[in-house]
Motif scaffolding. Sequence first.
Motif, PDB file in Angstrom:
ATOM      1  N   LEU A  56      24.209  54.759  33.550  1.00 24.03           N
ATOM      2  CA  LEU A  56      24.869  53.463  33.689  1.00 24.03           C
ATOM      3  C   LEU A  56      26.359  53.681  33.960  1.00 24.03           C
ATOM      4  CD1 LEU A  56      24.209  50.472  33.619  1.00 24.03           C
ATOM      5  CD2 LEU A  56      24.864  50.448  31.214  1.00 24.03           C
ATOM      6  N   GLN A  57      26.924  54.683  33.282  1.00 27.26           N
ATOM      7  CA  GLN A  57      28.349  54.980  33.472  1.00 27.26           C
ATOM      8  C   GLN A  57      28.647  55.374  34.928  1.00 27.26           C
ATOM      9  OE1 GLN A  57      30.694  54.369  31.059  1.00 27.26           O
ATOM     10  NE2 GLN A  57      32.142  54.765  32.721  1.00 27.26           N
ATOM     11  N   THR A  58      27.683  56.023  35.579  1.00 25.32           N
ATOM     12  CA  THR A  58      27.857  56.381  36.994  1.00 25.32           C
ATOM     13  C   THR A  58      28.077  55.101  37.810  1.00 25.32           C
ATOM     14  OG1 THR A  58      26.120  58.024  36.551  1.00 25.32           O
ATOM     15  CG2 THR A  58      26.864  57.822  38.832  1.00 25.32           C
ATOM     16  N   LEU A  59      27.307  54.070  37.508  1.00 22.46           N
ATOM     17  CA  LEU A  59      27.442  52.798  38.222  1.00 22.46           C
ATOM     18  C   LEU A  59      28.798  52.153  37.916  1.00 22.46           C
ATOM     19  CD1 LEU A  59      23.895  51.165  37.734  1.00 22.46           C
ATOM     20  CD2 LEU A  59      24.675  52.726  39.515  1.00 22.46           C
ATOM     21  N   ILE A  60      29.180  52.208  36.635  1.00 15.03           N
ATOM     22  CA  ILE A  60      30.456  51.603  36.232  1.00 15.03           C
ATOM     23  C   ILE A  60      31.615  52.323  36.938  1.00 15.03           C
ATOM     24  CG2 ILE A  60      32.012  51.190  34.267  1.00 15.03           C
ATOM     25  CD1 ILE A  60      29.380  50.936  32.544  1.00 15.03           C
ATOM     26  N   ASP A  61      31.533  53.656  36.977  1.00 15.17           N
ATOM     27  CA  ASP A  61      32.586  54.439  37.645  1.00 15.17           C
ATOM     28  C   ASP A  61      32.698  54.089  39.123  1.00 15.17           C
ATOM     29  OD1 ASP A  61      33.081  55.650  35.254  1.00 15.17           O
ATOM     30  OD2 ASP A  61      32.006  57.513  35.715  1.00 15.17           O
ATOM     31  N   LYS A  62      31.601  53.685  39.710  1.00 12.57           N
ATOM     32  CA  LYS A  62      31.637  53.304  41.125  1.00 12.57           C
ATOM     33  C   LYS A  62      32.039  51.846  41.312  1.00 12.57           C
ATOM     34  CE  LYS A  62      28.251  56.635  42.955  1.00 12.57           C
ATOM     35  NZ  LYS A  62      28.876  57.194  44.161  1.00 12.57           N
ATOM     36  N   GLY A  63      32.364  51.180  40.203  1.00 12.89           N
ATOM     37  CA  GLY A  63      32.894  49.817  40.302  1.00 12.89           C
ATOM     38  C   GLY A  63      31.866  48.710  40.159  1.00 12.89           C
ATOM     39  N   TYR A  64      30.630  49.055  39.767  1.00 19.09           N
ATOM     40  CA  TYR A  64      29.613  48.011  39.593  1.00 19.09           C
ATOM     41  C   TYR A  64      29.679  47.433  38.185  1.00 19.09           C
ATOM     42  CZ  TYR A  64      27.430  49.864  43.829  1.00 19.09           C
ATOM     43  OH  TYR A  64      27.185  50.264  45.100  1.00 19.09           O
ATOM     44  N   ASP A  65      29.403  46.151  38.081  1.00 21.83           N
ATOM     45  CA  ASP A  65      29.208  45.497  36.802  1.00 21.83           C
ATOM     46  C   ASP A  65      27.833  45.954  36.290  1.00 21.83           C
ATOM     47  OD1 ASP A  65      28.436  43.638  34.816  1.00 21.83           O
ATOM     48  OD2 ASP A  65      29.590  42.026  35.750  1.00 21.83           O
ATOM     49  N   PRO A  66      27.731  46.428  35.047  1.00 22.81           N
ATOM     50  CA  PRO A  66      26.413  46.866  34.539  1.00 22.81           C
ATOM     51  C   PRO A  66      25.340  45.791  34.706  1.00 22.81           C
ATOM     52  CG  PRO A  66      28.118  47.303  32.915  1.00 22.81           C
ATOM     53  CD  PRO A  66      28.793  46.586  34.042  1.00 22.81           C
ATOM     54  N   LEU A  67      25.746  44.526  34.582  1.00 25.61           N
ATOM     55  CA  LEU A  67      24.756  43.457  34.701  1.00 25.61           C
ATOM     56  C   LEU A  67      24.252  43.287  36.135  1.00 25.61           C
ATOM     57  CD1 LEU A  67      26.121  40.795  32.204  1.00 25.61           C
ATOM     58  CD2 LEU A  67      24.193  42.356  31.919  1.00 25.61           C
ATOM     59  N   ALA A  68      24.960  43.848  37.095  1.00 25.87           N
ATOM     60  CA  ALA A  68      24.440  43.840  38.469  1.00 25.87           C
ATOM     61  C   ALA A  68      23.195  44.732  38.540  1.00 25.87           C
ATOM     62  CB  ALA A  68      25.496  44.316  39.458  1.00 25.87           C
ATOM     63  N   TYR A  69      23.168  45.766  37.695  1.00 28.31           N
ATOM     64  CA  TYR A  69      21.956  46.596  37.645  1.00 28.31           C
ATOM     65  C   TYR A  69      20.805  45.828  36.990  1.00 28.31           C
ATOM     66  CZ  TYR A  69      18.567  50.167  36.713  1.00 28.31           C
ATOM     67  OH  TYR A  69      17.388  50.850  36.671  1.00 28.31           O
ATOM     68  N   ARG A  70      21.126  45.072  35.944  1.00 26.38           N
ATOM     69  CA  ARG A  70      20.100  44.221  35.323  1.00 26.38           C
ATOM     70  C   ARG A  70      19.562  43.229  36.368  1.00 26.38           C
ATOM     71  NH1 ARG A  70      18.917  42.378  29.694  1.00 26.38           N
ATOM     72  NH2 ARG A  70      17.784  40.454  29.964  1.00 26.38           N
ATOM     73  N   TYR A  71      20.474  42.656  37.136  1.00 27.85           N
ATOM     74  CA  TYR A  71      20.087  41.727  38.209  1.00 27.85           C
ATOM     75  C   TYR A  71      19.146  42.436  39.192  1.00 27.85           C
ATOM     76  CZ  TYR A  71      20.772  38.316  42.028  1.00 27.85           C
ATOM     77  OH  TYR A  71      20.576  37.399  43.028  1.00 27.85           O
ATOM     78  N   ALA A  72      19.480  43.671  39.552  1.00 32.95           N
ATOM     79  CA  ALA A  72      18.627  44.438  40.488  1.00 32.95           C
ATOM     80  C   ALA A  72      17.219  44.604  39.915  1.00 32.95           C
ATOM     81  CB  ALA A  72      19.250  45.806  40.770  1.00 32.95           C
ATOM     82  N   CYS A  73      17.137  44.866  38.595  1.00 30.10           N
ATOM     83  CA  CYS A  73      15.822  45.054  37.964  1.00 30.10           C
ATOM     84  C   CYS A  73      15.020  43.750  37.950  1.00 30.10           C
ATOM     85  CB  CYS A  73      15.984  45.585  36.547  1.00 30.10           C
ATOM     86  SG  CYS A  73      16.595  47.279  36.517  1.00 30.10           S
ATOM     87  N   LEU A  74      15.730  42.617  37.889  1.00 31.75           N
ATOM     88  CA  LEU A  74      15.028  41.332  37.864  1.00 31.75           C
ATOM     89  C   LEU A  74      14.384  41.014  39.212  1.00 31.75           C
ATOM     90  CD1 LEU A  74      17.668  39.175  35.945  1.00 31.75           C
ATOM     91  CD2 LEU A  74      15.447  39.914  35.089  1.00 31.75           C
ATOM     92  N   MET A  75      14.814  41.704  40.260  1.00 33.35           N
ATOM     93  CA  MET A  75      14.298  41.404  41.590  1.00 33.35           C
ATOM     94  C   MET A  75      12.953  42.092  41.860  1.00 33.35           C
ATOM     95  SD  MET A  75      16.554  39.287  42.350  1.00 33.35           S
ATOM     96  CE  MET A  75      16.321  38.838  44.056  1.00 33.35           C
ATOM     97  N   ALA A  76      12.469  42.908  40.907  1.00 29.99           N
ATOM     98  CA  ALA A  76      11.162  43.556  41.080  1.00 29.99           C
ATOM     99  C   ALA A  76      10.289  43.244  39.871  1.00 29.99           C
ATOM    100  CB  ALA A  76      11.337  45.063  41.213  1.00 29.99           C
TER     101      ALA A  76
END
Length: 450
Positions: A275-295
């Motif tokens: 998750l920290q990899t995503l944060i370091d790249k500037g993503y909001d962690p909840l954007a990953y949660r959003y991505a998971c909701l799409m499947a």
Amino acid sequence: MYSCGLTVYNYAHIGNLRTYIFSDILRRTLEYEGYDVIHVMNVTDVGHLTSDADEGEDKLEKGAREVGKSVWEIARFYEEAFWKDLDLLNIEKPKIICRATEHIPDMIALIQRLIDRGHAYETDQAVYFDISTFPKYTEFTRQPLEQKVVGAREEVQEDPGKKYPADFALWFKAVGRFKNHIMRWDSPWGVGFPGWHIECSAMAMKYLGETLDIHTGGEDHIWVHHPNEIAQSEAATGKQFVRFWMHGSFLIVGDRNASGEEKRMGKSEGNFIRLQTLIDKGYDPLAYRYACLMAHYRQKLRFTWESMDAAAAGYASLKEFAARAKQIGGEEPPWVDEYRRRFRAAIEDDLNMPQAMAAVSEMIREAETRKEYGVLDALYDFDRVLGLRLRESAEAATEIDPGIQALIEEREQARKAKDWARADQIRNQLAEQGIILEDTPSGTLWRRTR
Ligand SMILES: [Zn+2]
Ligand SMILES: [Zn+2]
């Protein structure tokens, strides 16, 4: 509801976290439906072996050696990191969290019960579950036992006392290759440590009774861990262990390789994204949660940076809409009922989140088309399940300091007095402070650009 937790010898990767987003959606859906959920999750802080075939090196000891810390320090360190990740993903903490190292007596008691009932036996090296005494063993997977034998061959060679290759260890003695195992406890069979599977049976039954409603895990648990949990528990109690098993599917990373194979994310696969990899790249962690909701949770989800960008954009526009709706406000129009109905039908249909998300985005589109923005209550209601922190974000986005509020009002007065020069001057001044104004029939709206 019992969820198989993390083995705390490393950080969770986003594939692991997908499984916990799934169990969180399940729990939230049950609570949305009015159930009182007792959610239990274990923490596997006893070192266990690098493969399910009970061979190889202890993961926890390997992790500890690599960074020069004690196994106990390592386990606590990664456990804390795990809770932090769950919090960033807005995953509700389970009501009961149980560490394996704090439940050794419960595991010993369960193993003793299995021995007493003739389902387990002791060798020089370990105590094993005797699969021949549990004919239902292959029912869960419908996989012939001979296929499982292949994976366990190494262990047969290691322990000549084992009766049948597919028998699995309940307790390892600190002898032979485990002579120097660091985590160790006394037991009726000598000093040693429990097998991985027994911890979940012992702790699940301790907190939820001998028959529990729901047990969740990753789909990798279907073949070994869960059949073993069923065997141990049902052989010991003579009762059904779990009414509903639910497994989250894997996260697939990148595109297929040349031979068309999928690559699952794993600590050993060389595609480890935290998750920290995503944060370091500037993503909001909840954007990953959003991505998971799409499947759907039972479908593999393909992770690419492009799909992550799309999820981040989708989440940002959802938050932007919520902030607009909060500023404009209004009564809830009757057409929203249909979306409330569709959302609920979708989550009740085996957690069909892609359909639930479709209902959300169509509702937003209709609000924009009709210019009727009284949908915030519905959106917040859906967010009890989605967990995207829409209320907090809308409130934060529409919170404005009094100085700026005064300027916006002064500009309104200037416009009414047709003092266009002053109105433009204020508009520019606010733009410099990152506030963009938009004049609409329902008044002047503002949003932040940073
Ligand atoms: Zn488990
Ligand atoms: Zn389990």
